[in-house]
Design a protein around this motif. Structure first.
Motif, PDB file in Angstrom:
ATOM      1  N   GLY A  33       0.815  -1.212   0.000  1.00 42.86           N
ATOM      2  CA  GLY A  33       0.000   0.000   0.000  1.00 42.86           C
ATOM      3  C   GLY A  33       0.849   1.262   0.000  1.00 42.86           C
ATOM      4  O   GLY A  33       0.546   2.218  -0.716  1.00 42.86           O
ATOM      5  N   ALA A  34       1.914   1.265   0.786  1.00 40.06           N
ATOM      6  CA  ALA A  34       2.790   2.440   0.821  1.00 40.06           C
ATOM      7  C   ALA A  34       3.494   2.643  -0.511  1.00 40.06           C
ATOM      8  O   ALA A  34       3.591   3.767  -1.005  1.00 40.06           O
ATOM      9  CB  ALA A  34       3.812   2.294   1.940  1.00 40.06           C
ATOM     10  N   ALA A  35       3.969   1.558  -1.116  1.00 43.97           N
ATOM     11  CA  ALA A  35       4.642   1.680  -2.413  1.00 43.97           C
ATOM     12  C   ALA A  35       3.672   2.137  -3.492  1.00 43.97           C
ATOM     13  O   ALA A  35       3.986   3.024  -4.293  1.00 43.97           O
ATOM     14  CB  ALA A  35       5.273   0.345  -2.798  1.00 43.97           C
ATOM     15  N   GLY A  41       0.915   8.891  -6.044  1.00 47.62           N
ATOM     16  CA  GLY A  41       1.079  10.295  -5.664  1.00 47.62           C
ATOM     17  C   GLY A  41       2.141  10.994  -6.482  1.00 47.62           C
ATOM     18  O   GLY A  41       1.982  12.149  -6.883  1.00 47.62           O
ATOM     19  N   LEU A  42       3.244  10.311  -6.761  1.00 41.05           N
ATOM     20  CA  LEU A  42       4.315  10.917  -7.549  1.00 41.05           C
ATOM     21  C   LEU A  42       3.898  11.125  -8.998  1.00 41.05           C
ATOM     22  O   LEU A  42       4.257  12.113  -9.620  1.00 41.05           O
ATOM     23  CB  LEU A  42       5.576  10.056  -7.479  1.00 41.05           C
ATOM     24  CG  LEU A  42       6.281  10.038  -6.132  1.00 41.05           C
ATOM     25  CD1 LEU A  42       7.440   9.046  -6.161  1.00 41.05           C
ATOM     26  CD2 LEU A  42       6.771  11.407  -5.743  1.00 41.05           C
ATOM     27  N   VAL A  61      -1.220   7.307   3.215  1.00 41.60           N
ATOM     28  CA  VAL A  61      -2.568   6.761   3.058  1.00 41.60           C
ATOM     29  C   VAL A  61      -2.503   5.304   2.594  1.00 41.60           C
ATOM     30  O   VAL A  61      -3.255   4.451   3.079  1.00 41.60           O
ATOM     31  CB  VAL A  61      -3.386   7.630   2.076  1.00 41.60           C
ATOM     32  CG1 VAL A  61      -4.700   6.967   1.712  1.00 41.60           C
ATOM     33  CG2 VAL A  61      -3.629   9.001   2.674  1.00 41.60           C
ATOM     34  N   GLY A  62      -1.604   5.013   1.673  1.00 41.28           N
ATOM     35  CA  GLY A  62      -1.449   3.638   1.219  1.00 41.28           C
ATOM     36  C   GLY A  62      -0.981   2.715   2.320  1.00 41.28           C
ATOM     37  O   GLY A  62      -1.425   1.566   2.413  1.00 41.28           O
ATOM     38  N   TYR A  63      -0.090   3.193   3.164  1.00 38.11           N
ATOM     39  CA  TYR A  63       0.380   2.396   4.303  1.00 38.11           C
ATOM     40  C   TYR A  63      -0.773   2.044   5.236  1.00 38.11           C
ATOM     41  O   TYR A  63      -0.940   0.896   5.633  1.00 38.11           O
ATOM     42  CB  TYR A  63       1.468   3.149   5.055  1.00 38.11           C
ATOM     43  CG  TYR A  63       1.901   2.483   6.335  1.00 38.11           C
ATOM     44  CD1 TYR A  63       2.796   1.426   6.293  1.00 38.11           C
ATOM     45  CD2 TYR A  63       1.409   2.884   7.561  1.00 38.11           C
ATOM     46  CE1 TYR A  63       3.192   0.788   7.456  1.00 38.11           C
ATOM     47  CE2 TYR A  63       1.793   2.258   8.721  1.00 38.11           C
ATOM     48  CZ  TYR A  63       2.697   1.215   8.669  1.00 38.11           C
ATOM     49  OH  TYR A  63       3.073   0.578   9.825  1.00 38.11           O
ATOM     50  N   GLY A  66      -3.304  -0.248   3.371  1.00 44.00           N
ATOM     51  CA  GLY A  66      -2.748  -1.571   3.158  1.00 44.00           C
ATOM     52  C   GLY A  66      -2.642  -2.378   4.436  1.00 44.00           C
ATOM     53  O   GLY A  66      -2.902  -3.585   4.446  1.00 44.00           O
ATOM     54  N   SER A  67      -2.279  -1.727   5.521  1.00 49.79           N
ATOM     55  CA  SER A  67      -2.183  -2.468   6.781  1.00 49.79           C
ATOM     56  C   SER A  67      -3.564  -2.829   7.312  1.00 49.79           C
ATOM     57  O   SER A  67      -3.745  -3.886   7.907  1.00 49.79           O
ATOM     58  CB  SER A  67      -1.404  -1.667   7.824  1.00 49.79           C
ATOM     59  OG  SER A  67      -2.097  -0.466   8.137  1.00 49.79           O
ATOM     60  N   ALA A  68      -4.555  -1.983   7.057  1.00 48.26           N
ATOM     61  CA  ALA A  68      -5.926  -2.307   7.482  1.00 48.26           C
ATOM     62  C   ALA A  68      -6.485  -3.473   6.673  1.00 48.26           C
ATOM     63  O   ALA A  68      -7.144  -4.360   7.232  1.00 48.26           O
ATOM     64  CB  ALA A  68      -6.819  -1.084   7.343  1.00 48.26           C
ATOM     65  N   VAL A  69      -6.241  -3.484   5.375  1.00 52.88           N
ATOM     66  CA  VAL A  69      -6.738  -4.555   4.525  1.00 52.88           C
ATOM     67  C   VAL A  69      -5.989  -5.849   4.818  1.00 52.88           C
ATOM     68  O   VAL A  69      -6.568  -6.935   4.800  1.00 52.88           O
ATOM     69  CB  VAL A  69      -6.617  -4.163   3.037  1.00 52.88           C
ATOM     70  CG1 VAL A  69      -6.878  -5.336   2.132  1.00 52.88           C
ATOM     71  CG2 VAL A  69      -7.563  -3.024   2.718  1.00 52.88           C
TER      72      VAL A  69
END
Length: 71
Positions: A33-35, A41-42, A61-63, A66-69
């Motif tokens: 998710g972070a990646a 975003g970039l 937000v991705g982190y 992703g950790s929630a999912v």
């Protein structure tokens, strides 16, 4: 070459030290998710100042997503 060698040694040390156990599904989800959030975003950020901010926000937000999912 003087700055590249220590950076490569540090990167190798971090990679080897981080592999003490397999990643849990929550950790995998957070990493993916972070990646993905940072990449999106970039790409969609616009000018340089906005790209950095969008990359940081997208990564965070991705982190979290992703950790929630992954749990």
């Amino acid at each position: 070459m003087r700055t590249i060698a220590p950076a490569l040694m540090l990167a190798g040390t971090v990679l080897v030290a981080g592999c003490d156990r397999p990643m849990s599904s929550g950790e995998k989800g957070a990493a993916v998710g972070a990646a993905a959030g940072t990449g999106i975003g970039l790409v969609t950020g616009g000018s340089f100042g906005q790209v950095v901010g969008a990359g940081l926000i997208g990564g965070a937000v991705g982190y979290l997503g992703g950790s929630a999912v992954g749990k």
